[in-house]
Motif scaffolding. Structure first.
Motif, PDB file in Angstrom:
ATOM      1  N   ALA A  92      -7.563 -34.665 -25.035  1.00  0.00           N
ATOM      2  CA  ALA A  92      -8.263 -33.480 -25.385  1.00  0.00           C
ATOM      3  C   ALA A  92      -7.659 -32.285 -26.759  1.00  0.00           C
ATOM      4  N   GLY A  93      -5.874 -32.966 -26.991  1.00  0.00           N
ATOM      5  CA  GLY A  93      -5.646 -31.618 -28.434  1.00  0.00           C
ATOM      6  C   GLY A  93      -5.897 -32.472 -29.364  1.00  0.00           C
ATOM      7  N   ARG A  94      -6.570 -33.425 -29.561  1.00  0.00           N
ATOM      8  CA  ARG A  94      -6.617 -34.713 -30.797  1.00  0.00           C
ATOM      9  C   ARG A  94      -8.438 -34.738 -30.761  1.00  0.00           C
ATOM     10  N   SER A  95      -9.094 -34.736 -30.024  1.00  0.00           N
ATOM     11  CA  SER A  95     -10.757 -34.390 -30.152  1.00  0.00           C
ATOM     12  C   SER A  95     -11.144 -34.114 -31.407  1.00  0.00           C
ATOM     13  N   LYS A 112     -12.407 -27.700 -32.536  1.00  0.00           N
ATOM     14  CA  LYS A 112     -13.476 -27.129 -33.787  1.00  0.00           C
ATOM     15  C   LYS A 112     -13.738 -25.539 -33.513  1.00  0.00           C
ATOM     16  N   GLU A 113     -14.187 -25.376 -33.030  1.00  0.00           N
ATOM     17  CA  GLU A 113     -15.064 -24.043 -32.890  1.00  0.00           C
ATOM     18  C   GLU A 113     -13.551 -23.036 -32.571  1.00  0.00           C
ATOM     19  N   ILE A 114     -13.508 -23.072 -31.252  1.00  0.00           N
ATOM     20  CA  ILE A 114     -12.398 -22.645 -30.643  1.00  0.00           C
ATOM     21  C   ILE A 114     -10.701 -22.889 -31.251  1.00  0.00           C
ATOM     22  N   TYR A 115     -10.691 -23.627 -32.035  1.00  0.00           N
ATOM     23  CA  TYR A 115      -9.180 -23.806 -32.482  1.00  0.00           C
ATOM     24  C   TYR A 115      -9.761 -22.913 -34.282  1.00  0.00           C
ATOM     25  N   ASP A 116     -10.837 -22.861 -34.802  1.00  0.00           N
ATOM     26  CA  ASP A 116     -10.975 -22.257 -35.668  1.00  0.00           C
ATOM     27  C   ASP A 116     -10.600 -20.719 -35.244  1.00  0.00           C
ATOM     28  N   LEU A 117     -11.424 -20.013 -34.328  1.00  0.00           N
ATOM     29  CA  LEU A 117     -11.308 -18.885 -33.506  1.00  0.00           C
ATOM     30  C   LEU A 117     -10.041 -17.746 -33.253  1.00  0.00           C
ATOM     31  N   ILE A 174     -21.247 -27.995 -19.909  1.00  0.00           N
ATOM     32  CA  ILE A 174     -19.786 -28.741 -19.145  1.00  0.00           C
ATOM     33  C   ILE A 174     -19.353 -29.599 -19.058  1.00  0.00           C
ATOM     34  N   GLU A 175     -19.823 -30.513 -19.821  1.00  0.00           N
ATOM     35  CA  GLU A 175     -18.152 -31.172 -20.679  1.00  0.00           C
ATOM     36  C   GLU A 175     -17.871 -29.807 -21.426  1.00  0.00           C
ATOM     37  N   GLN A 176     -18.486 -29.162 -22.675  1.00  0.00           N
ATOM     38  CA  GLN A 176     -17.566 -27.795 -23.297  1.00  0.00           C
ATOM     39  C   GLN A 176     -16.158 -27.203 -21.934  1.00  0.00           C
ATOM     40  N   MET A 177     -17.110 -27.053 -20.457  1.00  0.00           N
ATOM     41  CA  MET A 177     -16.024 -25.884 -19.961  1.00  0.00           C
ATOM     42  C   MET A 177     -14.958 -26.694 -19.836  1.00  0.00           C
ATOM     43  N   ASN A 187      -9.062 -28.088 -20.898  1.00  0.00           N
ATOM     44  CA  ASN A 187      -7.806 -29.332 -21.178  1.00  0.00           C
ATOM     45  C   ASN A 187      -7.107 -28.890 -22.253  1.00  0.00           C
ATOM     46  N   LEU A 188      -7.899 -28.065 -23.388  1.00  0.00           N
ATOM     47  CA  LEU A 188      -7.118 -28.017 -24.849  1.00  0.00           C
ATOM     48  C   LEU A 188      -5.609 -27.539 -24.750  1.00  0.00           C
TER      49      LEU A 188
END
Length: 422
Positions: free
Chosen positions: A185-188, A194-199, A290-293, A298-299
C-alpha cells in the motif's frame, strides 16, 4: 413398482423471496442489506424480488448498473405495490417499520445504540417469525427491554410487553476480498493514495470514520467533538505530534455540509488558542469506494482507527479496519465488543450516562435510555500510550485481523444466512 422422489430444486418449485431494505443508499444499513442479498442471489431454488426504500436523508445512488453484482440487485427491484404473498419475506430496517406480507417473515436490524429499546421496537419484533440482530449487545438490549401493557379501556396494567419471538445473532459480513492487508500500500501509485499523502505531512496518523450527527459537545452519537478535544489535549505543545484524519460528513456530501463540518472542527480548536502549538486535524469529506477505504486503512501513515462512540449496533467501519490489520482504539461498550477485545485492541473506559433529552428521537432513542460516555482523561492516556507502544500493538492487531477475517467475513455470514433461509 419404483416410486420417484419429488424434486425440491425445480424451476417450478422455487421459493418466492421478497426483501425490503434501503438497498441503494450510502448507509450502514445499505451495506448490510446488500451483503444479505449477495449471500443468496445465486441460489437456483429461490426467486428473489426486492423493494428499495429510503433511509433517512442518505443519498440513494450507490448502485451502478455497470457493476455485475449491482446489476443483479437492480434487476430484482419492484415497486412493492399489490405484491402476492411470498414464501419468505425479509425486512432489513428498524423494527417499528417491519411488515409481515410473507408466509414466513424475517426481521433483520442493527437495532439500538443505547441500553434499552422502545416498546415500538419490541412490538415490531413480535410480529415476525424470526428476528436477526447484528451483535450480542443488540440482542441483550432487546431482551432486557420490558414494558407494561396497558388496557385501552380500563387504562390498567394488562401484563408485560417483552420479546416473545425467536431472536438470533448474525454478524454483519465484511468483504475480506477487499478489506484485507495490502502489503504494498505504501508503494502504490494509486491517485487516492497520492491525494492522502499530499494532504497529510505527518507520518503518524489516527483515523476516524463515521457520520457526524446532531448534538452539541459530547452529544453527537459518534462523540466526534469529545474525540477531537481529547486528541488535541493529548498532543498539544509536543514536538512532532501525530495528526488526526476525520473521514466524516453531516447529512450529505455537499459543499455546504463540508463548510459546516470545517466550522465545527474550528470551534473545538478555538478552545485552545492560548496554546503555542496544536496537532493537525485533517478532513476527508466526500464519498469513497470500498477499494479506497481499504487502501486508506492500509496506508503506512495510518497507524490506528479511533472511535469514542456512545454506542454501536455493530460498528462496521471498526470491523473493516480490523480486517485490514489496523489497530483499533475504541469505546469499551456496545456492538463492537463482538470483534474487539482488550488483549488485541485498546479499549477506552467510561460509564453509562442518560441520553440528553434533546436527542430523544422516538421510537429510535427513548427515555430513560443511557449510552456510553468515555472518560476524557482515559482517552488522552490511551492515545499517548498507543503512540509509545504502537509497534507492539500492531502485532496484536495482526492476530485480531486474522481471526476477524475468518469469523466475520462475508462468506461466513452468507453461510449462516443460507442456513436460516433453508
Amino acid at each position: 413398482m419404483e416410486t420417484k422422489t419429488p424434486l425440491y430444486y425445480g424451476e417450478s418449485m422455487k421459493k418466492q423471496v421478497l426483501m425490503c431494505a434501503p438497498f441503494n443508499t450510502r448507509s450502514g444499513y445499505g451495506d448490510h442489506a446488500r451483503s444479505i442479498f449477495y449471500s443468496i442471489m445465486d441460489r437456483k431454488d429461490l426467486e428473489i424480488k426486492c423493494v428499495d426504500v429510503r433511509w433517512g436523508s442518505t443519498p440513494r445512488n450507490h448502485l451502478n448498473p455497470d457493476n455485475p453484482k449491482h446489476k443483479k440487485l437492480l434487476d430484482t427491484f419492484i415497486d412493492g405495490k399489490n405484491i402476492q404473498q411470498p414464501d419468505i419475506y425479509v425486512d432489513i430496517r428498524i423494527p417499528n417499520e417491519f411488515q409481515t406480507p410473507g408466509k414466513v417473515n424475517i426481521g433483520i436490524t442493527a437495532g439500538v445504540e443505547a441500553d434499552i429499546c422502545s416498546a415500538e421496537f419490541v412490538l415490531g419484533c413480535n410480529k415476525m417469525s424470526l428476528n436477526i440482530v447484528t451483535s450480542n449487545f443488540t440482542k441483550e438490549t432487546f431482551m432486557r427491554s420490558v414494558y407494561d401493557k396497558v388496557d385501552d379501556k380500563t387504562k390498567q396494567s394488562a401484563g408485560e410487553v417483552r420479546i416473545s419471538k425467536p431472536m438470533e445473532v448474525l454478524s454483519e459480513g465484511i468483504d475480506t476480498n477487499i478489506y484485507k492487508p495490502i502489503p504494498d500500500a505504501g508503494r502504490s501509485d494509486d491517485p487516492f493514495k497520492k491525494e492522502i499523502y499530499d494532504l497529510i505531512k505527518e507520518n503518524f496518523v489516527y483515523l476516524f470514520v463515521g457520520q457526524w450527527g446532531k448534538g452539541g459537545y459530547g452529544e453527537d452519537r459518534k462523540n466526534i467533538s469529545v474525540m477531537i478535544k481529547t486528541f488535541i489535549q493529548a498532543f498539544a505543545n509536543q514536538k512532532n505530534p501525530p495528526a488526526l484524519l476525520l473521514k466524516t460528513n453531516g447529512a450529505d456530501f455537499s459543499i455546504l455540509d463540508r463548510k459546516e463540518t470545517v466550522d465545527k472542527i474550528k470551534q473545538i480548536r478555538d478552545q485552545f488558542k492560548e496554546l503555542d502549538f496544536l496537532p493537525n486535524i485533517y478532513l476527508l469529506h466526500g464519498d469513497l469506494t470500498i477499494e479506497q477505504m481499504a487502501l486508506l486503512y492500509n496506508l503506512p501513515k495510518i497507524k490506528a482507527m479511533l472511535s469514542c462512540t456512545h454506542g454501536e449496533g455493530f460498528g462496521r467501519p471498526l470491523a473493516e479496519a480490523t480486517c485490514c490489520d489496523l489497530p483499533v482504539i475504541a469505546s469499551n461498550w456496545s456492538g463492537q465488543l463482538d470483534f474487539l477485545n482488550p488483549k488485541q485492541s485498546i479499549m477506552i473506559e467510561g460509564e453509562l450516562k442518560p441520553i440528553p433529552k434533546k436527542l430523544i428521537w422516538k421510537p429510535i432513542i427513548v427515555e430513560p435510555g443511557k449510552w456510553f460516555s468515555v472518560s476524557e482523561p482515559d482517552v488522552v492516556n490511551k492515545l499517548r500510550y498507543f503512540k509509545q507502544h504502537h509497534k507492539k500493538l500492531k502485532h496484536q492487531a495482526k492476530l485480531l485481523g486474522m481471526n476477524n477475517r475468518s469469523k466475520f467475513s462475508l462468506t461466513t455470514m452468507a453461510k449462516n444466512f443460507n442456513l436460516v433461509i433453508d
